[in-house]
Design an enzyme around this catalytic site. Structure first.
Site, mmCIF file in Angstrom:
data_model
loop_
_atom_site.group_PDB
_atom_site.id
_atom_site.type_symbol
_atom_site.label_atom_id
_atom_site.label_comp_id
_atom_site.label_asym_id
_atom_site.label_seq_id
_atom_site.Cartn_x
_atom_site.Cartn_y
_atom_site.Cartn_z
ATOM 1 N N GLY A 10 0.894 -1.159 -0.140
ATOM 2 C CA GLY A 10 -0.028 -0.016 -0.070
ATOM 3 C C GLY A 10 0.916 1.280 0.098
ATOM 4 C CG MET A 12 4.809 6.860 1.949
ATOM 5 S SD MET A 12 6.028 6.279 2.898
ATOM 6 C CE MET A 12 6.254 7.621 4.079
ATOM 7 C CE LYS A 16 4.001 0.392 3.093
ATOM 8 N NZ LYS A 16 3.227 1.642 3.523
ATOM 9 C CD GLU A 91 9.745 0.854 5.460
ATOM 10 O OE1 GLU A 91 9.866 1.132 4.262
ATOM 11 O OE2 GLU A 91 9.046 1.615 6.320
ATOM 12 C CB ALA A 92 9.966 -5.685 1.342
ATOM 13 N N GLY A 175 11.726 9.279 4.648
ATOM 14 C CA GLY A 175 10.947 10.402 5.481
ATOM 15 C C GLY A 175 9.670 9.820 6.112
ATOM 16 C CB CYS A 184 -7.584 9.505 -3.799
ATOM 17 S SG CYS A 184 -8.106 11.347 -4.438
#
Length: 193
Positions: A10, A12, A16, A91-92, A175, A184
């Protein structure tokens, strides 16, 4: 037991990392041996913890972004693969092109692998190894945030410079709220190419 790859993605601020940590905690409650990782590149909040934007944290090991199977095996020598049930990676999207192979090798050994990461970069383009991980996943969950402009579901990460949408820049800029906001599709302003 058959291995399994679970991918959580998804934009930021969509939750997640929160979902990753929820799955890790449930595995621990089930008495599973879990190892949690993040890329060395992620220096936000804490060096040796995976931390959500809301401050929830769990200890982790840091990995180089160019990690390969051989490098991974050497780095976790103190925690044998055979005795670990779940491998979780936050953070993959920051890991390199060999990361999906590493994940698949773990799955092939019967391990549960959970990855969380951005599916799109700040330009709205597929980010790092996440597209391949999502294609390989046995389960893929795409979360949405709340658009800061209209309140509708947000699927894009708008990079900000001095509070305005960025017009360019490097793909990677670590950040949080100071640099990004969820948008959106309608209110996302892609940078010029």
């Amino acid at each position: 037991m058959a291995g399994r790859l679970e991918a959580v993605t998804g934009c930021m601020f969509s939750g997640k990392t929160e979902e990753l940590l929820r799955r890790v905690e449930r595995a621990r409650i089930a008495k599973k041996e879990v190892l949690l990782f993040k890329p060395e590149l992620d220096t936000r909040y804490a060096m040796e913890h995976v931390v959500t934007h809301h401050g929830r944290a769990l200890p982790c090991c840091r990995l180089p972004t160019d990690i390969s199977w051989d490098g991974f095996s050497g780095l976790i020598a103190d925690h044998p693969v055979a005795s670990t049930d779940v491998f979780a990676f936050d953070e993959a999207h920051f890991f390199g092109p060999s990361f999906p192979e590493l994940a698949e090798r773990l799955v092939g050994l019967g391990k549960r692998v959970i990855v969380a990461g951005l599916d799109l970069n700040f330009r709205g383009e597929p980010f790092g190894p996440m597209p391949e991980l999502l294609a390989l996943a046995d389960e893929a969950v795409k979360l949405a945030a709340v658009c800061t402009v209209c309140g509708q579901p947000a699927t894009r990460s708008q990079r900000l410079v001095a509070g305005k949408p960025a017009t360019g820049g490097p793909e990677v800029l670590i950040g949080g709220l100071e640099s990004y906001e969820p948008r959106c599709r309608e209110h996302f302003i892609p940078p010029s190419r």
